[in-house]
Scaffold this motif. Structure first.
Motif, PDB file in Angstrom:
ATOM      1  N   TYR A  25       5.214 -15.221 -33.272  1.00  0.00           N
ATOM      2  CA  TYR A  25       3.892 -14.793 -33.709  1.00  0.00           C
ATOM      3  C   TYR A  25       3.356 -15.613 -34.877  1.00  0.00           C
ATOM      4  O   TYR A  25       2.200 -15.441 -35.279  1.00  0.00           O
ATOM      5  CB  TYR A  25       3.918 -13.307 -34.093  1.00  0.00           C
ATOM      6  N   LEU A 238      -3.686 -13.048 -33.410  1.00  0.00           N
ATOM      7  CA  LEU A 238      -2.399 -13.625 -33.783  1.00  0.00           C
ATOM      8  C   LEU A 238      -2.305 -15.097 -33.392  1.00  0.00           C
ATOM      9  O   LEU A 238      -1.710 -15.900 -34.114  1.00  0.00           O
ATOM     10  CB  LEU A 238      -1.261 -12.834 -33.132  1.00  0.00           C
ATOM     11  N   ALA A 264       0.702  -9.974 -39.897  1.00  0.00           N
ATOM     12  CA  ALA A 264       2.032  -9.684 -39.359  1.00  0.00           C
ATOM     13  C   ALA A 264       2.655  -8.463 -40.034  1.00  0.00           C
ATOM     14  O   ALA A 264       3.358  -7.680 -39.394  1.00  0.00           O
ATOM     15  CB  ALA A 264       2.935 -10.895 -39.537  1.00  0.00           C
ATOM     16  N   ASN A 267       1.099  -5.621 -38.395  1.00  0.00           N
ATOM     17  CA  ASN A 267       1.660  -5.591 -37.041  1.00  0.00           C
ATOM     18  C   ASN A 267       2.986  -4.836 -37.077  1.00  0.00           C
ATOM     19  O   ASN A 267       3.251  -3.950 -36.260  1.00  0.00           O
ATOM     20  CB  ASN A 267       1.840  -7.037 -36.572  1.00  0.00           C
TER      21      ASN A 267
END
Length: 411
Positions: A25, A238, A264, A267
């Protein structure tokens, strides 16, 4: 004699492994340096990210089959080696085709095999805390970019992007192999001490179904549509977070990398928080909240020039994307049991693969046609989230109907 397992220690080790493979990612941190080094365009680089995740369904299904035959530890060892070797080989590329083979196929196949094993194993070890445990497991995967992005950015500045791939490949191999010393496969029918399954859990008593039976259930198709929509916006952001920050909000590369880490972070947090919430209020209700929040954040992102608002919207979208990674494995396990969860979730992951193919490429082509502006792609994803919100009500209706039919048949 019944073998006792420290399932929390196993989960902890699994989270560390998923942090390593979650570096996928952080792709946007590598994309611009590779583009500058070789003169590759945005769509060429976006295709690497697209291939990485579009191959996911096939890999997850194959990983599920391996899991059924060899166990979770085998998956994690084999996948960890492939992931690390793929990254190391990416340090020697000189063409887009080589990038697609090393990063988007070899490394991605390895990551998918690891993830299929870790998700299925966690579902089996935590039938009593499924949303929370799967969320924590998935949070490791989601936090990979948060942890790796700033490290990779510094390494790129000091050693160059190709050498960075080599360094990370070696480091990840060492970490993953050490973690596999702790990880064990859940035994068949595992139940935590003192816990008994409810008489009726989800669909038809929580009975186990294989992938063919699952595909005969209309509810699965509704669930797959929701999964694809939930993944689409997150993958758009992303895959392009760093370029969006640099082109639309005029951020410096290292500052943009910090925004990648922020997205992130949320996330990761979304996987834990929405997973925990889904244990409390139910998966459909949690999905409704996620779709509504995602639509709102995409609207904000489409109508701001503020870097603070970019961070806020990106964080919200990242959290919703992360939440989907916790909610849908649990939903599959509840509806179709844990016996075949590896293959069943792999088949369901087709929806994620569709999102992975279309999301990043749509955003890349919109930006190319609009001089680096992604606004139209954001509006498209916002409309999809509104549709997803409506579909959650369709899911509830079909689920209630299915349970009524099952109850009538059992009388």
């Amino acid at each position: 004699m019944k073998t006792k397992f420290n399932r929390w220690l196993i989960l902890f080790a699994t989270i560390f492994v998923n942090i390593c493979i979650g570096a996928q990612y952080a792709w946007s941190v590598f994309a611009l340096p590779l583009g500058k080094l070789f003169g590759w365009s945005g769509p060429v680089l976006a295709l690497a990210f697209t291939i990485t995740f579009a191959t996911g369904p096939i890999v997850m299904i194959c990983g599920g089959m391996l899991l059924d035959r060899k166990g979770a530890k085998f998956n994690i060892v084999l996948g960890g080696i492939l992931w690390s070797v793929g990254l190391f080989l990416t340090g020697f590329i000189s063409s887009p085709e080589a990038l697609y083979v090393t990063f988007s196929v070899i490394a991605a196949v390895g990551a998918g095999i690891v993830y299929s094993g870790s998700i299925a194993n966690t579902n089996k070890f935590f039938p009593d805390k499924r949303g929370l445990a799967v969320g924590l497991n998935a949070a490791g995967y989601g936090s990979g970019a948060m942890i790796v992005a700033p490290i990779a950015s510094s390494l790129i500045i000091s050693y160059g992007v190709l050498n960075t791939f080599k360094i990370l490949g070696v480091a990840f191999l060492v970490i993953i192999m050490l973690c596999t010393l702790v990880i064990k496969s859940a035994p068949p029918g595992y139940k935590p001490e003192g816990w008994e399954p409810p008489a009726i859990a989800g669909k038809p008593g929580g009975s186990d179904k294989d992938w063919k039976q699952m595909l005969r259930d209309p509810l699965w198709y509704v669930m797959a549509c929701m999964f694809a929509i939930a993944a689409m916006a997150g993958l758009m952001i992303l895959a392009h977070a760093s370029p969006i920050g640099q082109t639309m909000f005029k951020l410096e590369p290292q500052v943009a990398a910090l925004y990648v880490s922020l997205i992130a972070l949320f996330n990761m947090a979304g996987r834990v928080c929405f997973g925990f919430l889904s244990d409390r209020i139910g998966r459909p209700n949690t999905l409704s909240i996620m779709f509504a929040l995602g639509a709102g954040m995409l609207f904000l992102l489409s109508n701001t020039t503020s870097s603070f608002m970019f961070g806020l919207a990106g964080a919200g979208i990242g959290a919703c994307f992360g939440g989907a990674q916790a909610v849908f494995p649990s939903l599959v396990a509840e509806n179709y049991g844990t016996k075949n969860i590896g293959v069943n979730y792999g088949v369901t992951f087709v929806a994620f693969g569709i999102a992975a193919y279309f999301g990043p490429m749509i955003a890349a082509n919109v930006a190319k046609a609009s001089n680096g502006i992604y606004t139209q792609a954001f509006y498209f994803a916002m409309i999809l989230n509104i549709i997803g919100f409506v579909i959650t009500f369709v899911y509830r209706l079909l689920d209630k109907k299915s349970k009524r039919v099952t109850a009538n048949l059992s009388q």
